[in-house]
Design a protein around this motif. Structure first.
Motif, PDB file in Angstrom:
ATOM      1  N   MET A 179       0.844  -1.194   0.000  1.00  0.00           N
ATOM      2  CA  MET A 179       0.000   0.000   0.000  1.00  0.00           C
ATOM      3  C   MET A 179       0.886   1.254   0.000  1.00  0.00           C
ATOM      4  O   MET A 179       1.792   1.384   0.813  1.00  0.00           O
ATOM      5  N   ILE A 180       0.600   2.139  -0.905  1.00  0.00           N
ATOM      6  CA  ILE A 180       1.357   3.388  -1.031  1.00  0.00           C
ATOM      7  C   ILE A 180       0.855   4.399  -0.001  1.00  0.00           C
ATOM      8  O   ILE A 180      -0.347   4.611   0.140  1.00  0.00           O
ATOM      9  N   SER A 181       1.801   5.029   0.677  1.00  0.00           N
ATOM     10  CA  SER A 181       1.467   6.100   1.613  1.00  0.00           C
ATOM     11  C   SER A 181       1.855   7.427   0.965  1.00  0.00           C
ATOM     12  O   SER A 181       2.952   7.560   0.417  1.00  0.00           O
ATOM     13  N   LEU A 182       0.965   8.393   1.056  1.00  0.00           N
ATOM     14  CA  LEU A 182       1.265   9.721   0.506  1.00  0.00           C
ATOM     15  C   LEU A 182       2.157  10.521   1.456  1.00  0.00           C
ATOM     16  O   LEU A 182       2.519  11.645   1.155  1.00  0.00           O
ATOM     17  N   ASN A 183       2.492   9.918   2.592  1.00  0.00           N
ATOM     18  CA  ASN A 183       3.306  10.606   3.594  1.00  0.00           C
ATOM     19  C   ASN A 183       4.750  10.132   3.632  1.00  0.00           C
ATOM     20  O   ASN A 183       5.513  10.551   4.481  1.00  0.00           O
ATOM     21  N   GLU A 184       5.111   9.239   2.714  1.00  0.00           N
ATOM     22  CA  GLU A 184       6.474   8.738   2.680  1.00  0.00           C
ATOM     23  C   GLU A 184       6.949   8.611   1.240  1.00  0.00           C
ATOM     24  O   GLU A 184       6.180   8.226   0.371  1.00  0.00           O
ATOM     25  N   GLY A 185       8.213   8.931   1.011  1.00  0.00           N
ATOM     26  CA  GLY A 185       8.784   8.890  -0.322  1.00  0.00           C
ATOM     27  C   GLY A 185       9.324  10.260  -0.683  1.00  0.00           C
ATOM     28  O   GLY A 185       9.440  11.144   0.176  1.00  0.00           O
ATOM     29  N   ILE A 186       9.641  10.415  -1.949  1.00  0.00           N
ATOM     30  CA  ILE A 186      10.148  11.694  -2.445  1.00  0.00           C
ATOM     31  C   ILE A 186       9.194  12.222  -3.506  1.00  0.00           C
ATOM     32  O   ILE A 186       8.857  11.515  -4.452  1.00  0.00           O
ATOM     33  N   ALA A 187       8.742  13.448  -3.328  1.00  0.00           N
ATOM     34  CA  ALA A 187       7.916  14.131  -4.326  1.00  0.00           C
ATOM     35  C   ALA A 187       8.828  15.051  -5.125  1.00  0.00           C
ATOM     36  O   ALA A 187       9.680  15.735  -4.554  1.00  0.00           O
ATOM     37  N   VAL A 188       8.664  15.042  -6.449  1.00  0.00           N
ATOM     38  CA  VAL A 188       9.478  15.905  -7.307  1.00  0.00           C
ATOM     39  C   VAL A 188       8.577  16.778  -8.175  1.00  0.00           C
ATOM     40  O   VAL A 188       7.448  16.411  -8.487  1.00  0.00           O
ATOM     41  N   ASP A 189       9.110  17.919  -8.544  1.00  0.00           N
ATOM     42  CA  ASP A 189       8.383  18.795  -9.458  1.00  0.00           C
ATOM     43  C   ASP A 189       9.379  19.737 -10.126  1.00  0.00           C
ATOM     44  O   ASP A 189      10.477  19.961  -9.618  1.00  0.00           O
ATOM     45  N   ALA A 190       8.959  20.274 -11.254  1.00  0.00           N
ATOM     46  CA  ALA A 190       9.769  21.247 -11.987  1.00  0.00           C
ATOM     47  C   ALA A 190       8.915  22.463 -12.306  1.00  0.00           C
ATOM     48  O   ALA A 190       7.682  22.391 -12.292  1.00  0.00           O
ATOM     49  N   ALA A 191       9.584  23.557 -12.580  1.00  0.00           N
ATOM     50  CA  ALA A 191       8.905  24.792 -12.976  1.00  0.00           C
ATOM     51  C   ALA A 191       9.721  25.419 -14.104  1.00  0.00           C
ATOM     52  O   ALA A 191      10.941  25.297 -14.148  1.00  0.00           O
ATOM     53  N   HIS A 192       9.000  26.075 -15.005  1.00  0.00           N
ATOM     54  CA  HIS A 192       9.673  26.772 -16.104  1.00  0.00           C
ATOM     55  C   HIS A 192       9.083  28.170 -16.227  1.00  0.00           C
ATOM     56  O   HIS A 192       7.867  28.342 -16.257  1.00  0.00           O
ATOM     57  N   SER A 193       9.945  29.160 -16.298  1.00  0.00           N
ATOM     58  CA  SER A 193       9.525  30.547 -16.482  1.00  0.00           C
ATOM     59  C   SER A 193       9.979  31.017 -17.859  1.00  0.00           C
ATOM     60  O   SER A 193      11.187  31.073 -18.123  1.00  0.00           O
ATOM     61  N   MET A 194       9.008  31.308 -18.735  1.00  0.00           N
ATOM     62  CA  MET A 194       9.341  31.839 -20.067  1.00  0.00           C
ATOM     63  C   MET A 194       9.970  33.225 -19.917  1.00  0.00           C
ATOM     64  O   MET A 194      10.928  33.546 -20.615  1.00  0.00           O
ATOM     65  N   LYS A 195       9.438  34.007 -18.992  1.00  0.00           N
ATOM     66  CA  LYS A 195       9.918  35.369 -18.776  1.00  0.00           C
ATOM     67  C   LYS A 195      11.393  35.379 -18.359  1.00  0.00           C
ATOM     68  O   LYS A 195      12.199  36.137 -18.892  1.00  0.00           O
TER      69      LYS A 195
END
Length: 131
Positions: free
Chosen positions: A1-17
Motif C-alpha cells: 500500500m502506497i502512503s502519501l506521507n512517505e517517499g520523495i515528491a518531485v516537481d519542476a517549474a519553467h519561467s518563459m519570462k
C-alpha cells in the motif's frame, strides 16, 4: 500500500519570462527539500524527467526508504520507465541521465514511481507554488 506521507515528491517549474527551468525533490515525511537544481533554459518535461532521475540517485546514494518517487508528470514518468527521453532537445544532462538509468538498472528497477493525482490529493508537495 502506497502512503502519501512517505517517499520523495518531485516537481519542476519553467519561467518563459526568466528563461529558467528548475526542479526540486521533497521528503514527504519531513517536508525537507532534498535537492534543488537550476537548469537554465530547458523545457518543463526535461525538468520533470531530470527531477525523477535526481530522486533515483538520492534514493540509491542514501539508501532512502521507502523507494518511492511521486511525480505529476505523465511524460517524465514515461521517459523514466523507458530509460530514454523523447525530447528533441539533446544536451549532456539528458544523455547522462539516460546512461545512468540504464547502467544502474538493477537498482533503478527497485524504485517505484507513482503518478501524483493533483485532483484527488491536491498540489504535489514539491510544487513551486507560482501558478
Amino acid at each position: 500500500m502506497i502512503s502519501l506521507n512517505e517517499g520523495i515528491a518531485v516537481d519542476a517549474a519553467h519561467s518563459m519570462k526568466n528563461r529558467k527551468t528548475e526542479f526540486q525533490g521533497v521528503d514527504l515525511k519531513t517536508g525537507k527539500t532534498l535537492f534543488y537544481t537550476d537548469l537554465g533554459n530547458q523545457t518543463i518535461n526535461i525538468g520533470e524527467f531530470l527531477a525523477i532521475v535526481e530522486a533515483v540517485k538520492y534514493i540509491i546514494d542514501h539508501d532512502f526508504q521507502p523507494k518511492v518517487i511521486f511525480s505529476d508528470s505523465t511524460t517524465a514518468i514515461s521517459w523514466f520507465k523507458n530509460k530514454r527521453t523523447a525530447s528533441g532537445k539533446r544536451n549532456a544532462k539528458l544523455m547522462k541521465a539516460e546512461i545512468y538509468l540504464r547502467a544502474m538498472a538493477y537498482w533503478v528497477d527497485e524504485i517505484e514511481i507513482v503518478k501524483w493525482d493533483n485532483r484527488q490529493w491536491g498540489e504535489i508537495p514539491a510544487d513551486f507554488d507560482r501558478k
